[in-house]
Motif scaffolding. Sequence first.
Motif, PDB file in Angstrom:
ATOM      1  N   ILE A   1       0.822  -1.296   0.129  1.00 49.29           N
ATOM      2  CA  ILE A   1       0.012  -0.249   0.088  1.00 49.29           C
ATOM      3  C   ILE A   1       0.587   1.037  -0.056  1.00 49.29           C
ATOM      4  CG2 ILE A   1      -1.451   1.510   1.374  1.00 49.29           C
ATOM      5  CD1 ILE A   1      -2.779  -1.435   2.223  1.00 49.29           C
ATOM      6  N   ASP A   2       1.913   1.252   0.831  1.00 47.65           N
ATOM      7  CA  ASP A   2       2.926   2.196   0.926  1.00 47.65           C
ATOM      8  C   ASP A   2       3.358   2.607  -0.452  1.00 47.65           C
ATOM      9  OD1 ASP A   2       2.022   2.485   3.268  1.00 47.65           O
ATOM     10  OD2 ASP A   2       4.061   1.627   4.299  1.00 47.65           O
ATOM     11  N   VAL A   3       3.987   1.460  -1.108  1.00 47.30           N
ATOM     12  CA  VAL A   3       4.617   1.784  -2.581  1.00 47.30           C
ATOM     13  C   VAL A   3       3.584   2.196  -3.419  1.00 47.30           C
ATOM     14  CG1 VAL A   3       5.739   0.619  -4.439  1.00 47.30           C
ATOM     15  CG2 VAL A   3       6.372  -0.128  -2.083  1.00 47.30           C
ATOM     16  N   ILE A   4       2.392   1.721  -3.520  1.00 43.35           N
ATOM     17  CA  ILE A   4       1.278   2.114  -4.420  1.00 43.35           C
ATOM     18  C   ILE A   4       1.035   3.673  -4.039  1.00 43.35           C
ATOM     19  CG2 ILE A   4      -1.085   2.048  -5.185  1.00 43.35           C
ATOM     20  CD1 ILE A   4      -0.788  -1.070  -4.311  1.00 43.35           C
ATOM     21  N   ALA A   5       0.870   4.142  -2.892  1.00 43.21           N
ATOM     22  CA  ALA A   5       0.814   5.434  -2.415  1.00 43.21           C
ATOM     23  C   ALA A   5       1.670   6.420  -3.064  1.00 43.21           C
ATOM     24  CB  ALA A   5       0.482   5.483  -0.955  1.00 43.21           C
ATOM     25  N   LYS A   6       2.856   5.894  -2.762  1.00 42.23           N
ATOM     26  CA  LYS A   6       4.213   6.843  -3.240  1.00 42.23           C
ATOM     27  C   LYS A   6       4.340   6.671  -4.809  1.00 42.23           C
ATOM     28  CE  LYS A   6       9.250   7.161  -2.308  1.00 42.23           C
ATOM     29  NZ  LYS A   6      10.036   6.208  -2.012  1.00 42.23           N
ATOM     30  N   GLN A   7       3.899   5.572  -5.520  1.00 42.75           N
ATOM     31  CA  GLN A   7       4.454   5.681  -6.943  1.00 42.75           C
ATOM     32  C   GLN A   7       3.326   5.817  -7.607  1.00 42.75           C
ATOM     33  OE1 GLN A   7       7.360   5.961  -7.282  1.00 42.75           O
ATOM     34  NE2 GLN A   7       8.869   4.690  -5.939  1.00 42.75           N
ATOM     35  N   ASN A   8       2.188   5.291  -7.688  1.00 44.79           N
ATOM     36  CA  ASN A   8       1.020   5.161  -8.329  1.00 44.79           C
ATOM     37  C   ASN A   8       0.586   6.515  -8.944  1.00 44.79           C
ATOM     38  OD1 ASN A   8      -1.016   3.471  -9.756  1.00 44.79           O
ATOM     39  ND2 ASN A   8      -2.498   4.701  -8.786  1.00 44.79           N
ATOM     40  N   PRO A   9       0.730   7.704  -8.312  1.00 43.01           N
ATOM     41  CA  PRO A   9       0.631   8.949  -8.926  1.00 43.01           C
ATOM     42  C   PRO A   9       1.382   9.324 -10.188  1.00 43.01           C
ATOM     43  CG  PRO A   9       0.631   9.270  -6.741  1.00 43.01           C
ATOM     44  CD  PRO A   9       1.068   7.778  -6.805  1.00 43.01           C
TER      45      PRO A   9
ATOM     46  N   ILE B   1      -6.323   1.757 -10.225  1.00 45.03           N
ATOM     47  CA  ILE B   1      -7.377   2.707 -10.192  1.00 45.03           C
ATOM     48  C   ILE B   1      -8.276   2.711  -8.949  1.00 45.03           C
ATOM     49  CG2 ILE B   1      -7.437   3.287 -12.760  1.00 45.03           C
ATOM     50  CD1 ILE B   1      -9.409   1.206 -13.162  1.00 45.03           C
ATOM     51  N   THR B   2      -8.361   1.609  -8.513  1.00 46.74           N
ATOM     52  CA  THR B   2      -9.105   1.537  -6.993  1.00 46.74           C
ATOM     53  C   THR B   2      -8.289   0.775  -5.840  1.00 46.74           C
ATOM     54  OG1 THR B   2     -11.392   1.168  -8.122  1.00 46.74           O
ATOM     55  CG2 THR B   2     -11.018   0.433  -5.828  1.00 46.74           C
ATOM     56  N   LEU B   3      -8.200   1.452  -5.087  1.00 47.50           N
ATOM     57  CA  LEU B   3      -7.224   0.798  -3.894  1.00 47.50           C
ATOM     58  C   LEU B   3      -8.030   0.498  -2.680  1.00 47.50           C
ATOM     59  CD1 LEU B   3      -4.068   0.195  -2.962  1.00 47.50           C
ATOM     60  CD2 LEU B   3      -4.279   2.656  -1.872  1.00 47.50           C
ATOM     61  N   CYS B   4      -7.723  -0.789  -2.090  1.00 52.26           N
ATOM     62  CA  CYS B   4      -8.916  -0.996  -1.171  1.00 52.26           C
ATOM     63  C   CYS B   4      -8.258  -1.419   0.123  1.00 52.26           C
ATOM     64  CB  CYS B   4      -9.612  -2.522  -1.565  1.00 52.26           C
ATOM     65  SG  CYS B   4     -10.504  -2.533  -3.201  1.00 52.26           S
ATOM     66  N   GLN B   5      -7.597  -0.388   0.719  1.00 55.62           N
ATOM     67  CA  GLN B   5      -6.606  -0.197   1.798  1.00 55.62           C
ATOM     68  C   GLN B   5      -7.334  -0.886   3.018  1.00 55.62           C
ATOM     69  OE1 GLN B   5      -5.037   3.737   2.016  1.00 55.62           O
ATOM     70  NE2 GLN B   5      -4.059   3.116   4.346  1.00 55.62           N
ATOM     71  N   GLU B   6      -8.527  -0.584   3.359  1.00 56.25           N
ATOM     72  CA  GLU B   6      -8.944  -1.128   4.579  1.00 56.25           C
ATOM     73  C   GLU B   6      -9.377  -2.395   4.464  1.00 56.25           C
ATOM     74  OE1 GLU B   6     -12.827   0.075   6.949  1.00 56.25           O
ATOM     75  OE2 GLU B   6     -11.840   1.947   5.892  1.00 56.25           O
TER      76      GLU B   6
ATOM     77  N   GLY C   1      -6.369 -17.390  -0.203  1.00 58.37           N
ATOM     78  CA  GLY C   1      -5.883 -16.694   0.724  1.00 58.37           C
ATOM     79  C   GLY C   1      -5.224 -15.442   0.400  1.00 58.37           C
ATOM     80  N   THR C   2      -5.325 -15.026  -0.916  1.00 52.59           N
ATOM     81  CA  THR C   2      -4.670 -13.851  -1.251  1.00 52.59           C
ATOM     82  C   THR C   2      -5.234 -12.663  -0.827  1.00 52.59           C
ATOM     83  OG1 THR C   2      -5.854 -13.936  -3.457  1.00 52.59           O
ATOM     84  CG2 THR C   2      -3.857 -14.811  -3.556  1.00 52.59           C
ATOM     85  N   VAL C   3      -4.888 -11.645  -0.765  1.00 52.92           N
ATOM     86  CA  VAL C   3      -5.312 -10.306  -0.213  1.00 52.92           C
ATOM     87  C   VAL C   3      -5.492  -9.291  -1.376  1.00 52.92           C
ATOM     88  CG1 VAL C   3      -4.731  -8.185   1.254  1.00 52.92           C
ATOM     89  CG2 VAL C   3      -4.037 -10.595   2.027  1.00 52.92           C
ATOM     90  N   MET C   4      -6.706  -8.944  -1.579  1.00 51.98           N
ATOM     91  CA  MET C   4      -6.892  -8.054  -2.771  1.00 51.98           C
ATOM     92  C   MET C   4      -6.558  -6.421  -2.277  1.00 51.98           C
ATOM     93  SD  MET C   4     -10.332  -7.670  -5.116  1.00 51.98           S
ATOM     94  CE  MET C   4     -11.059  -5.990  -4.190  1.00 51.98           C
ATOM     95  N   LEU C   5      -5.481  -6.111  -3.136  1.00 53.05           N
ATOM     96  CA  LEU C   5      -5.159  -4.712  -3.012  1.00 53.05           C
ATOM     97  C   LEU C   5      -5.968  -3.735  -3.596  1.00 53.05           C
ATOM     98  CD1 LEU C   5      -1.434  -5.049  -3.497  1.00 53.05           C
ATOM     99  CD2 LEU C   5      -2.222  -4.704  -1.069  1.00 53.05           C
ATOM    100  N   GLY C   6      -6.577  -4.142  -4.618  1.00 50.11           N
ATOM    101  CA  GLY C   6      -7.414  -3.013  -5.357  1.00 50.11           C
ATOM    102  C   GLY C   6      -7.475  -3.563  -6.775  1.00 50.11           C
ATOM    103  N   LYS C   7      -7.822  -2.656  -7.727  1.00 53.00           N
ATOM    104  CA  LYS C   7      -7.786  -2.781  -9.211  1.00 53.00           C
ATOM    105  C   LYS C   7      -7.062  -2.025  -9.979  1.00 53.00           C
ATOM    106  CE  LYS C   7     -11.468  -4.912  -9.845  1.00 53.00           C
ATOM    107  NZ  LYS C   7     -13.042  -4.834 -10.143  1.00 53.00           N
ATOM    108  N   THR C   8      -6.761  -2.715 -11.131  1.00 58.06           N
ATOM    109  CA  THR C   8      -5.730  -2.221 -12.139  1.00 58.06           C
ATOM    110  C   THR C   8      -6.575  -1.422 -13.349  1.00 58.06           C
ATOM    111  OG1 THR C   8      -5.264  -4.217 -13.000  1.00 58.06           O
ATOM    112  CG2 THR C   8      -3.630  -3.604 -11.334  1.00 58.06           C
TER     113      THR C   8
ATOM    114  N   THR D   1       2.913  -4.998  -6.427  1.00 59.81           N
ATOM    115  CA  THR D   1       2.428  -6.177  -6.056  1.00 59.81           C
ATOM    116  C   THR D   1       3.082  -7.457  -6.371  1.00 59.81           C
ATOM    117  OG1 THR D   1       0.344  -7.282  -6.117  1.00 59.81           O
ATOM    118  CG2 THR D   1       0.656  -5.924  -7.947  1.00 59.81           C
ATOM    119  N   PRO D   2       3.299  -8.547  -6.012  1.00 58.52           N
ATOM    120  CA  PRO D   2       3.878  -9.484  -6.635  1.00 58.52           C
ATOM    121  C   PRO D   2       3.088 -10.102  -7.594  1.00 58.52           C
ATOM    122  CG  PRO D   2       3.266 -10.331  -4.484  1.00 58.52           C
ATOM    123  CD  PRO D   2       3.055  -8.820  -4.650  1.00 58.52           C
ATOM    124  N   LEU D   3       1.720 -10.068  -7.380  1.00 56.30           N
ATOM    125  CA  LEU D   3       0.909 -10.946  -8.324  1.00 56.30           C
ATOM    126  C   LEU D   3      -0.413  -9.891  -8.883  1.00 56.30           C
ATOM    127  CD1 LEU D   3      -0.166 -14.000  -6.008  1.00 56.30           C
ATOM    128  CD2 LEU D   3       1.927 -13.800  -7.783  1.00 56.30           C
TER     129      LEU D   3
END
Lengths: 147, 492, 482
Positions: B33-41, B47-52, B117-124, B169-171
């Motif tokens: 999440i931190d990397v995305i926050a920093k680099q995604n801009p 396009i959708t981040l599901c942090q919580e 068991g994967t953790v969904m970070l968001g959508k690309t 993300t690795p995946l």
Amino acid sequence: MTKPSSAKHSKNTGKSASFSFVLKWECINVGVFGQGESVVASPLSFHSGYAAMPTIPTDVLSVAQLARLRIDEAALGDVTDRFTRTLNLVAQLEEIDTAGVIPMSNPHDMHQRLRADSVTEGNQREALQQTAPAVEDGFFLVPKVID
Amino acid sequence: MTLESLTYASATELSSGLRTAEISAVELTQACIDVIAKQNPAVNAVITLCQESALTEAKAADLRLREGSAGPLTGIPLLHKDIFCTRNVATTCASKMLANFIPPYDATVVSRLRAAGTVMLGKTNMDEFAMGSSTETSVFGVTRNPWDLNCVPGGSSGGAAAAVAAGFTPLGTGTDTGGSIRQPASLCGITGLKPTYGRVSRLGIIAFASSLDQAGPMTRTVEDAALMLQAMSGVDAGDSTSADLEVPDFSGGLNQPISGLRIGIPKEYFSQNLDQRVADKIHQALDELVKEGAELVDIDLPHTEQGIATYYIIAPAEASTNLSRYDGVRFGHRCESPLSLTDLYERSRSEGFGEEVQRRILVGTYALSAGFYDAYFKKAQQVRRLISEDFQKAFEHCDVIAGPAAPGPAFPLGAKSDDPLAMYLEDVYTLSVNLAGLPGLSIPAGLVDGMPVGLQLIGRSFDEATLLRVGHRFQLCTDHHHAKPVLGGASQ
Amino acid sequence: MSWEVVMGLEVHLQLATNSKIFSGAANQFGAEPNVQACAVDLGMPGMLPVLNSEAVRYAVMFGLAIDARLGKRSVFDRKNYFYPDSPKGYQISQFFEPIVCEGHFDIPMEDGSLFPVRITRAHLEEDAGKSVHDAYTGQTGVDLNRAGTPLLEIVTEPDFRTAAQAVAYLKALHSLAIYLGISDGNMAEGSMRCDINISLRASGSEGFGTRTEIKNVNSFKFVEKAIAVETERQQDVLESGGTITQETRLYDAEKNETRAMRSKEVANDYRYFPEPDLLPIIIDDEYISAIKSALPELPSIKRERFISDYELSHYDAALLVDTPTLANYFETAAIQSKAPKLTANWILGDLAGTLNRENLDISQSPVSAESLAGLIVRIADDTLSSKLAKQVFEGLWQQEGTADAIIETRGLKQVTDTGALETMVDQVIEANPDQVAQYRAAEEGKQKKLVGFFVGQVMKASKGQANPQLLNTLLVKKLNGS
């Protein structure tokens, strides 16, 4: 009945190098009932013997109407141009001999699985209508339709 | 394992870190999440981040890890292409048409990866309705290539490719209708697998062209792709076209040697369309495989060039009707104050769909219309069979086919967006594989002027295992897949 | 100039499956709007169809029943058109390769003849939703509960020349569907809807005229009326020198007229192509023979059996086999009463009349087949005259008990005792000397009429229980003075 049969669907009589269609106002004898009625087969306004590509804007508009898309007058030239270029790209297929080749609809030669006849879905109206643009009393609303 | 190294580690490495409690799923998720926050801009891959919800899922994963009930993907973060329906999370297909769409259901791929068991970070991000090869047609703006922010990441799964390449993300999941996993994987220097048509369920994936669409993994390594494919694969009662075949143990066969394996080299894949620098990289890659004992065989795929024409009839034809459901009635964009039913349809659709989508709908509608069906659609379906037969004949002489995944490295933003035909050529080496329904893998094969190039491997129907084995062998003896971009700058 | 009407019919038969053809939503009529429309039925993004096995089985049953060639490999196609009741913008149907190909169906006509109808094809498809036009100002409401209901569309050759033939075909088809158990046949709920393709041609000519298609007629009566008014309309147009426009028309029952449908004004280009979300349906011989061996006795077979086993007329047999319930009712009663013809008359006469009046179906009859048989037995053995029998029937209807019990409690036994009757006859003759004289003076021809007076008097005295034949014999004998 406007059901065309595949055999009568069209006749590509174009023998020239270009991908040409000759019969555009062809009236197809359709009739599951054999009543000899004729319908205009193509939505596009080509004329008999007129070779081909829909290079005139009215043709793109006819296709757009069929697809329920509205093309701005200002964009019509561009859209027509790109549409025509795409069709020119696909025209090269004409050169391939496909006599007797069975069309391939699906990559694998598999057949349909059947589902047991049981009710598995209950009332999900609320969830499914959550993002519906216009709903009243459970109905989806559209501008008045006249049969 | 340091936190800094986390986001460029492979899922396989992360999985062992999670099991040994060297790291926790929550820490890993937070790091992503931190990397995305920093680099995604800069990249605009997500396009959708599901942090919580991601952190909640990570906590649940940590619990399972502690209980000892974890699988190999438990706690591994992942991003879904925004074409996969995700329950209660916006699913837009990068279109204005679906900008407000929130499905009340998960795609089968999503639920299977969730169950793993994967953790969904968001959508690309992606090309609108997956129609494109550059991720420039998204209503959310272009995605940039992490190797050079002035270049495209490829498409349509460009967001996923860029996200994996940028260490978000690795995946990632992608879908591939004519090359939409393999071409961006090639352009972003990652591993992308399009499985055999029918290997992975299409249920809940927003349809582009039903007889061509297939979902697959986008990862850093072939090993990860095998893990992810394992979780995604298998028959689904909800998709009639999913194959009722046993799913092999993809990871289990990875380490088998490739000596004696025959690799077919189609001369048509090395034609004038191909950038010579790319050709050189592919030949170097093939040399590596020969060193490992593989044998190269010349083969013919004579209808390769006509594949483009065939594809650009069949895909738009199917798409034109798949996209008829977007009519402003039950979901999706609806125009303001429609005057009549026709007005509702025409304005909603013209406002909701972008240019390229409308262009393909027009071509597809035309190809199916009375009087043109035989000359266009039926003809294309016949040529499709010829293309499929070309592959079958080729596989009598070889076990896999190898060639480039794309004709060149990533190109500058906007370079091809005014010329759809030039854009269509991007998929010349990939779309025949979709027409034939075969599996195709793209793996990094080195850099050309600092930009990645992909080696494509094509396999027999349902023989992903061989592709993965060859790909893994290549990654054991090379380190192209370890190359990573310095965001916006030169490679390391 | 005299005209010949040429018609072909397309029937949409809703199949009585539990769930829809391509989804697991309930296939049931009458629910609140859109509560039975699941994500697949709504055409939601990402949703895919999965075929219901029962729909396939029902189609194959129908194909076997009309001796049709079955499509061992059949394919679904998309029929593309935009309309609010068509949620995906296409209907999944079968166009190029249907599951049921050519067949034939012999229709029993009133005169006992069989009218052969050629079936062109029957294919599986999904029903559309429904639009509600009146509830909202300027808006139409769309309810997609019906979307995805399995339909079998049955198409005939242009074999019909009269409305009677068309209606007889529809009735026979309705009956067949119910026998097979593939449809509930509830026409008021739209389970069977008919499109009529109709054209006129000069009598004796071979070609076909331009036809119109009357859409969605959903009762036998309306089919008859729609054909009549459309024939008349086309005839007027042709005789005034006009030409028929090929178009889709709607029958308006209130105004008893047909009118062109506005929504069908623009010729549709349906862009049929094989549905890529579904694969070919393959049916093998084993599957077919399993279905064949489980087929019920079909109405046509049953009809022939009733004619030969029970010596019924073609017409009565055709009426009695209309539904399996009615046919079973008849057969139970006929076997128990051992008087099948009398049983048929009672079922088609008094019982059918009373059921109709009370708006009841044979399955709801308060008179069971066994009860009716009890009554028939007493008519056959002369215990009851037809007049008394009607009173007993009334008792049966009121559920007063068995026929014998009603005869007993109501005292309705026919007087067949010659001695008792003779006494009554003697009393009547004695009480009416004038009429006796008149009778005796009359010519033989007129005597027959005059005897009626005495019959009436004795019947009155016997409370209607005198056996009419016996009474007549006695009276004539006594009046003639012997």
